[in-house]
Motif scaffolding. Structure first.
Motif, mmCIF file in Angstrom:
data_model
loop_
_atom_site.group_PDB
_atom_site.id
_atom_site.type_symbol
_atom_site.label_atom_id
_atom_site.label_comp_id
_atom_site.label_asym_id
_atom_site.label_seq_id
_atom_site.Cartn_x
_atom_site.Cartn_y
_atom_site.Cartn_z
ATOM 1 N N ASN A 124 -37.307 24.855 81.060
ATOM 2 C CA ASN A 124 -36.609 24.804 82.340
ATOM 3 C C ASN A 124 -35.841 23.498 82.481
ATOM 4 O OD1 ASN A 124 -38.434 22.783 83.283
ATOM 5 N ND2 ASN A 124 -39.852 24.352 83.998
ATOM 6 N N ASP A 125 -35.158 23.324 83.601
ATOM 7 C CA ASP A 125 -34.292 22.154 83.760
ATOM 8 C C ASP A 125 -35.079 20.849 83.773
ATOM 9 O OD1 ASP A 125 -35.434 22.964 86.174
ATOM 10 O OD2 ASP A 125 -33.744 22.291 87.385
ATOM 11 N N VAL A 126 -36.252 20.855 84.416
ATOM 12 C CA VAL A 126 -37.049 19.634 84.489
ATOM 13 C C VAL A 126 -37.574 19.249 83.109
ATOM 14 C CG1 VAL A 126 -39.133 18.589 85.440
ATOM 15 C CG2 VAL A 126 -37.678 20.012 86.895
ATOM 16 N N ASP A 127 -38.167 20.201 82.411
ATOM 17 C CA ASP A 127 -38.706 19.923 81.077
ATOM 18 C C ASP A 127 -37.601 19.559 80.100
ATOM 19 O OD1 ASP A 127 -41.254 20.432 81.995
ATOM 20 O OD2 ASP A 127 -41.272 22.515 81.307
ATOM 21 N N SER A 128 -36.434 20.172 80.263
ATOM 22 C CA SER A 128 -35.303 19.861 79.378
ATOM 23 C C SER A 128 -34.864 18.414 79.545
ATOM 24 C CB SER A 128 -34.136 20.800 79.664
ATOM 25 O OG SER A 128 -34.461 22.146 79.379
ATOM 26 N N ALA A 129 -34.846 17.942 80.795
ATOM 27 C CA ALA A 129 -34.452 16.558 81.046
ATOM 28 C C ALA A 129 -35.499 15.580 80.539
ATOM 29 C CB ALA A 129 -34.210 16.352 82.534
ATOM 30 N N GLN A 130 -36.761 15.922 80.701
ATOM 31 C CA GLN A 130 -37.835 15.018 80.297
ATOM 32 C C GLN A 130 -38.027 14.994 78.786
ATOM 33 O OE1 GLN A 130 -41.209 16.410 82.571
ATOM 34 N NE2 GLN A 130 -40.589 15.288 84.424
ATOM 35 N N ASN A 131 -37.719 16.102 78.124
ATOM 36 C CA ASN A 131 -37.943 16.190 76.681
ATOM 37 C C ASN A 131 -36.805 16.966 76.029
ATOM 38 O OD1 ASN A 131 -38.919 16.452 74.072
ATOM 39 N ND2 ASN A 131 -41.019 16.851 74.723
ATOM 40 N N PRO A 132 -35.639 16.338 75.863
ATOM 41 C CA PRO A 132 -34.491 17.036 75.270
ATOM 42 C C PRO A 132 -34.770 17.555 73.862
ATOM 43 C CG PRO A 132 -33.802 14.981 76.320
ATOM 44 C CD PRO A 132 -35.297 14.973 76.290
ATOM 45 N N GLU A 133 -35.628 16.856 73.115
ATOM 46 C CA GLU A 133 -35.944 17.313 71.763
ATOM 47 C C GLU A 133 -36.675 18.646 71.801
ATOM 48 O OE1 GLU A 133 -36.702 14.316 72.972
ATOM 49 O OE2 GLU A 133 -35.235 13.050 71.911
ATOM 50 N N LEU A 134 -37.616 18.780 72.731
ATOM 51 C CA LEU A 134 -38.324 20.049 72.875
ATOM 52 C C LEU A 134 -37.362 21.141 73.325
ATOM 53 C CD1 LEU A 134 -40.945 21.709 72.969
ATOM 54 C CD2 LEU A 134 -41.223 20.957 75.347
ATOM 55 N N ALA A 135 -36.465 20.813 74.255
ATOM 56 C CA ALA A 135 -35.490 21.786 74.723
ATOM 57 C C ALA A 135 -34.643 22.298 73.568
ATOM 58 C CB ALA A 135 -34.597 21.167 75.795
ATOM 59 N N HIS A 136 -34.235 21.402 72.688
ATOM 60 C CA HIS A 136 -33.431 21.818 71.539
ATOM 61 C C HIS A 136 -34.254 22.679 70.587
ATOM 62 C CE1 HIS A 136 -31.054 21.531 67.819
ATOM 63 N NE2 HIS A 136 -30.034 21.350 68.630
ATOM 64 N N ARG A 137 -35.486 22.291 70.377
ATOM 65 C CA ARG A 137 -36.336 23.045 69.444
ATOM 66 C C ARG A 137 -36.611 24.461 69.954
ATOM 67 N NH1 ARG A 137 -39.834 19.498 68.986
ATOM 68 N NH2 ARG A 137 -41.653 20.262 70.121
ATOM 69 N N VAL A 138 -36.852 24.598 71.240
ATOM 70 C CA VAL A 138 -37.177 25.915 71.792
ATOM 71 C C VAL A 138 -35.918 26.730 72.070
ATOM 72 C CG1 VAL A 138 -38.220 27.135 73.743
ATOM 73 C CG2 VAL A 138 -39.339 25.105 72.794
ATOM 74 N N THR A 139 -34.998 26.165 72.854
ATOM 75 C CA THR A 139 -33.851 26.933 73.325
ATOM 76 C C THR A 139 -32.823 27.167 72.227
ATOM 77 O OG1 THR A 139 -34.183 26.027 75.552
ATOM 78 C CG2 THR A 139 -32.059 27.059 75.086
ATOM 79 N N VAL A 140 -32.527 26.140 71.440
ATOM 80 C CA VAL A 140 -31.494 26.272 70.409
ATOM 81 C C VAL A 140 -32.080 26.799 69.105
ATOM 82 C CG1 VAL A 140 -29.720 25.072 69.091
ATOM 83 C CG2 VAL A 140 -30.148 24.436 71.468
ATOM 84 N N GLU A 141 -33.027 26.044 68.532
ATOM 85 C CA GLU A 141 -33.578 26.448 67.243
ATOM 86 C C GLU A 141 -34.368 27.743 67.363
ATOM 87 O OE1 GLU A 141 -35.759 23.204 65.538
ATOM 88 O OE2 GLU A 141 -34.169 21.760 65.973
ATOM 89 N N GLY A 142 -35.115 27.900 68.456
ATOM 90 C CA GLY A 142 -35.893 29.115 68.648
ATOM 91 C C GLY A 142 -35.021 30.342 68.805
#
Length: 316
Positions: free
Chosen positions: A77-95
């Motif tokens: 989500n937007d909050v988690d994406s801001a706090q952890n952009p690396e996780l956001a990339h791993r889940v949303t993009v790479e996933g």
């Protein structure tokens, strides 16, 4: 069109509503995926459930061979994406890319990816069609846009029918109370109205937003599952309501429905306006409407159902 549909994120706030709607249709078999194996929920008792973690390729083998359409709703989500952009990339993009590649390798015909209107920029003011330039800045928006690009490239190559949905602000009850996102304006105000019999806005409410009922989102997914390839064009669609409105107008509508329901005055408070003019937004959905889709826009019914759900939950 008969379809076996895999919903990744199908237990979530929006995914549950989509899954429940599709599951009510005789020609659709639903497969619900989550990171941890779960039993079929009461609102989709006939659904098959699988464990699927977008960061664990080994779990992709759990996808049934009968699946011919994937709806990808999962991401940070937007909050988690801001706090952890690396996780956001791993889940949303790479996933998403891994799931897309798996779909291509296994001959899955259709891949529907849910993105966000925020790829156009923030705050959203002005006119936006699918041809408008993107201006994603927040990690939530940038990762969605990057995942969009992967789906669009597969579509352009003819690997599958890749549909990208840029969603505005969906509202309405979730299928499970625990799945609700209370950070959103509509959810927060509905809960305040039920539990506190008063409503407090965080802004002056003069910003316009585009709102769409979750009922219409689910109906749009059904439409896109059956959309002929010739009508999909480049696969990119805005999805929202027919017109934007101010946050204050939405708050006033929730206030009126709650007052009708409870028979008491429910005061609405907001900060003093900081701007002299409303911030206008035109989120154009004519491209989707031109494929034969239409909105029901039962805003009152959507809000009433959510108020009922909140009240019932807190009575039990």
């Amino acid at each position: 069109m008969s379809a076996t549909v895999l919903l990744v994120g199908g237990f979530g706030n929006l995914g549950g509503r989509i899954a429940a709607h599709l599951g009510s249709l005789e020609d659709h078999h639903i497969v619900l995926a989550s990171r941890k194996k779960q039993n079929a929920p009461d609102w989709a008792k006939s659904a098959q459930t699988i464990q699927l973690d977008l960061t664990d390729l080994a779990t992709f083998s759990n996808i049934p061979t009968s699946v011919n359409c994937i709806i990808q709703l999962a991401g940070t989500n937007d909050v988690d994406s801001a706090q952890n952009p690396e996780l956001a990339h791993r889940v949303t993009v790479e996933g998403t890319s891994a799931l897309l590649n798996n779909a291509v390798d296994n001959g899955i015909e259709r891949f529907i990816y849910f993105s966000t209107a925020h790829v156009y920029g923030a705050p959203l003011t002005g006119n936006f069609t699918e041809e408008s330039p993107t201006n994603a800045v927040h990690p939530y928006a940038t990762t969605h846009l990057e995942a969009e690009s992967a789906v669009g490239a597969a579509h352009d190559r003819g690997d599958l029918l890749g549909i990208r949905v840029r969603l505005s602000n969906g509202y309405g009850r979730p299928m499970a109370y625990e799945a609700a996102d209370w950070r959103t304006l509509t959810s927060d105000l509905c809960r305040q109205a039920v539990l506190e019999k008063r409503m407090e806005m965080r802004t002056d409410g003069l910003q316009e937003r585009n709102f769409i009922t979750k009922t219409d989102i689910a109906r749009a997914v059904h439409h896109l599952i059956g959309l002929p390839k010739a009508d999909a064009s480049n696969g990119l669609f805005n999805l929202g309501g027919s017109k934007s409105q101010t946050l204050l107008a939405m708050a006033n509508m929730i206030q009126e429905r709650a007052q009708n329901k409870f028979g008491v005055e429910i005061p609405l408070h907001r900060p003093e306006p900081t701007a002299t003019q409303t911030q206008h937004l035109n989120f154009d959905i004519h491209k989707l409407l031109n494929t034969g889709f239409s909105l029901t826009e039962d805003a009152l019914g959507e809000v009433d159902e959510f108020l009922d759900m909140i009240e019932l939950h807190h009575q039990s």
